[in-house]
Design a protein around this motif. Structure first.
Motif, PDB file in Angstrom:
ATOM      1  N   PRO A 161       0.813  -1.314  -0.018  1.00  0.00           N
ATOM      2  CA  PRO A 161      -0.029  -0.205  -0.064  1.00  0.00           C
ATOM      3  C   PRO A 161       0.914   1.325   0.109  1.00  0.00           C
ATOM      4  O   PRO A 161       0.390   2.496  -0.378  1.00  0.00           O
ATOM      5  CB  PRO A 161      -0.929  -0.123   1.348  1.00  0.00           C
ATOM      6  N   GLU A 162       1.951   1.424   0.562  1.00  0.00           N
ATOM      7  CA  GLU A 162       2.831   2.306   0.683  1.00  0.00           C
ATOM      8  C   GLU A 162       3.179   2.957  -0.714  1.00  0.00           C
ATOM      9  O   GLU A 162       3.736   4.041  -0.874  1.00  0.00           O
ATOM     10  CB  GLU A 162       4.003   2.298   1.418  1.00  0.00           C
ATOM     11  N   LEU A 163       3.100   1.793  -1.653  1.00  0.00           N
ATOM     12  CA  LEU A 163       3.736   2.405  -3.051  1.00  0.00           C
ATOM     13  C   LEU A 163       2.658   3.091  -3.897  1.00  0.00           C
ATOM     14  O   LEU A 163       2.625   3.368  -5.088  1.00  0.00           O
ATOM     15  CB  LEU A 163       4.244   1.231  -3.726  1.00  0.00           C
ATOM     16  N   GLY A 164       1.247   2.727  -3.321  1.00  0.00           N
ATOM     17  CA  GLY A 164      -0.060   3.511  -3.894  1.00  0.00           C
ATOM     18  C   GLY A 164      -0.702   2.887  -5.088  1.00  0.00           C
ATOM     19  O   GLY A 164      -1.595   3.553  -5.681  1.00  0.00           O
ATOM     20  N   GLY A 165      -0.293   1.736  -5.422  1.00  0.00           N
ATOM     21  CA  GLY A 165      -0.876   1.009  -6.562  1.00  0.00           C
ATOM     22  C   GLY A 165      -2.325   0.613  -6.279  1.00  0.00           C
ATOM     23  O   GLY A 165      -3.156   0.751  -7.014  1.00  0.00           O
ATOM     24  N   SER A 166      -2.531   0.259  -5.018  1.00  0.00           N
ATOM     25  CA  SER A 166      -4.000  -0.163  -4.534  1.00  0.00           C
ATOM     26  C   SER A 166      -4.816   0.883  -4.571  1.00  0.00           C
ATOM     27  O   SER A 166      -5.954   0.727  -5.098  1.00  0.00           O
ATOM     28  CB  SER A 166      -3.907  -1.195  -3.496  1.00  0.00           C
ATOM     29  N   LYS A 167      -4.361   1.853  -4.185  1.00  0.00           N
ATOM     30  CA  LYS A 167      -5.139   3.208  -4.426  1.00  0.00           C
ATOM     31  C   LYS A 167      -5.566   3.634  -5.555  1.00  0.00           C
ATOM     32  O   LYS A 167      -6.707   4.097  -6.072  1.00  0.00           O
ATOM     33  CB  LYS A 167      -4.674   4.376  -3.281  1.00  0.00           C
ATOM     34  N   LEU A 168      -4.532   3.776  -6.436  1.00  0.00           N
ATOM     35  CA  LEU A 168      -4.797   4.050  -7.903  1.00  0.00           C
ATOM     36  C   LEU A 168      -5.771   3.174  -8.461  1.00  0.00           C
ATOM     37  O   LEU A 168      -6.658   3.715  -9.189  1.00  0.00           O
ATOM     38  CB  LEU A 168      -3.338   3.940  -8.431  1.00  0.00           C
ATOM     39  N   ILE A 169      -5.580   1.871  -8.462  1.00  0.00           N
ATOM     40  CA  ILE A 169      -6.618   1.000  -8.886  1.00  0.00           C
ATOM     41  C   ILE A 169      -7.946   1.272  -8.543  1.00  0.00           C
ATOM     42  O   ILE A 169      -9.002   1.307  -9.247  1.00  0.00           O
ATOM     43  CB  ILE A 169      -6.273  -0.311  -8.857  1.00  0.00           C
ATOM     44  N   LYS A 170      -8.154   1.339  -7.066  1.00  0.00           N
ATOM     45  CA  LYS A 170      -9.283   1.606  -6.427  1.00  0.00           C
ATOM     46  C   LYS A 170      -9.961   2.962  -6.770  1.00  0.00           C
ATOM     47  O   LYS A 170     -11.264   3.163  -6.908  1.00  0.00           O
ATOM     48  CB  LYS A 170      -9.442   1.351  -4.852  1.00  0.00           C
ATOM     49  N   ASP A 171      -9.234   4.001  -6.776  1.00  0.00           N
ATOM     50  CA  ASP A 171      -9.559   5.335  -7.463  1.00  0.00           C
ATOM     51  C   ASP A 171     -10.065   5.233  -8.666  1.00  0.00           C
ATOM     52  O   ASP A 171     -10.995   6.290  -8.984  1.00  0.00           O
ATOM     53  CB  ASP A 171      -8.545   6.391  -7.147  1.00  0.00           C
ATOM     54  N   LYS A 172      -9.825   4.218  -9.481  1.00  0.00           N
ATOM     55  CA  LYS A 172     -10.458   4.197 -10.988  1.00  0.00           C
ATOM     56  C   LYS A 172     -11.486   3.268 -10.997  1.00  0.00           C
ATOM     57  O   LYS A 172     -12.002   2.917 -12.046  1.00  0.00           O
ATOM     58  CB  LYS A 172      -9.267   3.725 -12.052  1.00  0.00           C
ATOM     59  N   GLN A 173     -12.079   3.034  -9.646  1.00  0.00           N
ATOM     60  CA  GLN A 173     -13.322   2.392  -9.923  1.00  0.00           C
ATOM     61  C   GLN A 173     -13.199   0.775 -10.276  1.00  0.00           C
ATOM     62  O   GLN A 173     -14.057   0.260 -10.675  1.00  0.00           O
ATOM     63  CB  GLN A 173     -14.425   2.625 -10.323  1.00  0.00           C
ATOM     64  N   ILE A 174     -11.799   0.514 -10.248  1.00  0.00           N
ATOM     65  CA  ILE A 174     -11.611  -0.984 -10.728  1.00  0.00           C
ATOM     66  C   ILE A 174     -11.756  -2.082  -9.384  1.00  0.00           C
ATOM     67  O   ILE A 174     -10.752  -1.760  -8.528  1.00  0.00           O
ATOM     68  CB  ILE A 174     -10.249  -1.030 -11.488  1.00  0.00           C
ATOM     69  N   PRO A 175     -12.326  -2.942  -9.218  1.00  0.00           N
ATOM     70  CA  PRO A 175     -12.260  -4.127  -8.336  1.00  0.00           C
ATOM     71  C   PRO A 175     -11.223  -4.566  -8.063  1.00  0.00           C
ATOM     72  O   PRO A 175     -10.192  -4.980  -9.261  1.00  0.00           O
ATOM     73  CB  PRO A 175     -13.455  -4.945  -8.740  1.00  0.00           C
ATOM     74  N   LEU A 176     -10.557  -4.706  -6.857  1.00  0.00           N
ATOM     75  CA  LEU A 176      -9.286  -5.237  -6.361  1.00  0.00           C
ATOM     76  C   LEU A 176      -9.254  -6.069  -5.281  1.00  0.00           C
ATOM     77  O   LEU A 176     -10.093  -5.687  -4.352  1.00  0.00           O
ATOM     78  CB  LEU A 176      -8.237  -4.135  -6.184  1.00  0.00           C
ATOM     79  N   PHE A 177      -8.768  -7.261  -5.259  1.00  0.00           N
ATOM     80  CA  PHE A 177      -8.938  -8.292  -4.350  1.00  0.00           C
ATOM     81  C   PHE A 177      -7.236  -8.594  -4.021  1.00  0.00           C
ATOM     82  O   PHE A 177      -6.520  -9.089  -4.970  1.00  0.00           O
ATOM     83  CB  PHE A 177      -9.454  -9.472  -4.581  1.00  0.00           C
ATOM     84  N   THR A 178      -6.843  -8.505  -2.769  1.00  0.00           N
ATOM     85  CA  THR A 178      -5.589  -9.079  -2.361  1.00  0.00           C
ATOM     86  C   THR A 178      -5.622  -9.810  -1.246  1.00  0.00           C
ATOM     87  O   THR A 178      -6.791  -9.737  -0.361  1.00  0.00           O
ATOM     88  CB  THR A 178      -4.667  -7.838  -2.159  1.00  0.00           C
ATOM     89  N   ILE A 179      -4.796 -10.617  -0.958  1.00  0.00           N
ATOM     90  CA  ILE A 179      -4.855 -11.683   0.218  1.00  0.00           C
ATOM     91  C   ILE A 179      -4.225 -10.857   1.498  1.00  0.00           C
ATOM     92  O   ILE A 179      -4.664 -11.310   2.706  1.00  0.00           O
ATOM     93  CB  ILE A 179      -4.316 -12.967  -0.033  1.00  0.00           C
ATOM     94  N   CYS A 180      -2.848 -10.321   1.247  1.00  0.00           N
ATOM     95  CA  CYS A 180      -2.225  -9.800   2.436  1.00  0.00           C
ATOM     96  C   CYS A 180      -1.513  -8.619   2.025  1.00  0.00           C
ATOM     97  O   CYS A 180      -1.332  -8.357   0.713  1.00  0.00           O
ATOM     98  CB  CYS A 180      -1.258 -10.879   3.175  1.00  0.00           C
ATOM     99  N   ASP A 181      -1.044  -7.641   3.029  1.00  0.00           N
ATOM    100  CA  ASP A 181      -0.357  -6.690   2.560  1.00  0.00           C
ATOM    101  C   ASP A 181       1.063  -6.673   3.214  1.00  0.00           C
ATOM    102  O   ASP A 181       1.219  -7.040   4.427  1.00  0.00           O
ATOM    103  CB  ASP A 181      -1.023  -5.498   2.558  1.00  0.00           C
ATOM    104  N   PHE A 182       1.789  -5.755   3.092  1.00  0.00           N
ATOM    105  CA  PHE A 182       3.189  -5.479   3.480  1.00  0.00           C
ATOM    106  C   PHE A 182       3.297  -4.065   3.724  1.00  0.00           C
ATOM    107  O   PHE A 182       3.417  -3.298   2.609  1.00  0.00           O
ATOM    108  CB  PHE A 182       4.507  -6.052   2.794  1.00  0.00           C
TER     109      PHE A 182
END
Length: 185
Positions: A161-182
């Motif tokens: 999450p600190e690199l911002g990719g999941s936020k970018l994807i979610k901000d574009k209204q694209i569904p995202l599923f991840t199992i764990c985070d670091f």
């Protein structure tokens, strides 16, 4: 950690992911899923998490991003009894391709897929091993949607999450599923 007490699948899988400091460049903490894949118990659990998530959905294809997304995506496609689409690094596919350039956390790259890999209306799960800056996932998403496919969800094992990719994807209204985070080191 060999015991799955309290059904902590994310924690169990995370405990098998190796951190390699300063690879491929100084300052990068590479999250290596190889130990997950080498252990039959963890590999099966990983694939089963994805299979159970998608088994009751109408999916036509699974698309996997070069290269670890190929491992996950092809097994998932097999288990779901659907086709598989490889999205490869530039210059690796032999037929007519469409391409998308993107930025990584440590440079630029281009991915391609065959122009006949999917058709308009196909429902696709797009998968990779992790989400860092989101560049690779977004490039794959753009390729698939350019050909008219519907990406029902993007998926990965790890979110950084600190690199911002999941936020970018979610901000574009694209569904995202991840199992764990670091987060952090």
């Amino acid at each position: 950690m060999e015991n799955l007490s309290n059904l902590d699948y994310a924690g169990y899988l995370k405990s098998w992911i190796r951190t390699v400091p300063n690879w491929p460049h100084d300052g990068v903490m590479f999250r290596d899923i190889t130990p997950v894949l080498q252990n039959p118990k963890t590999f099966r659990l990983l694939i089963d998490i994805f299979v159970h998530r998608y088994m009751d959905q109408k999916i036509d294809m699974v698309a996997g991003l070069d290269a670890r997304g190929f491992i996950l995506g092809s097994v998932l496609a097999y288990e779901l009894n659907v086709g598989f689409i490889p999205i490869r690094k530039k210059g690796k596919l032999p037929f007519t391709t469409v391409a998308e350039e993107y930025e990584l956390e440590y440079g630029n790259a281009t991915v391609e897929m065959h122009t006949d890999a999917c058709k308009a209306g196909d429902r696709i799960v797009l998968i990779d091993d992790l989400i860092a800056t989101g560049g690779t996932m977004m490039a794959g998403y753009k390729l698939l949607t350019r050909l008219g496919a519907e990406v029902i969800e993007t998926a990965a094992i790890v979110d950084l999450p600190e690199l911002g990719g999941s936020k970018l994807i979610k901000d574009k209204q694209i569904p995202l599923f991840t199992i764990c985070d670091f987060e952090g080191l």
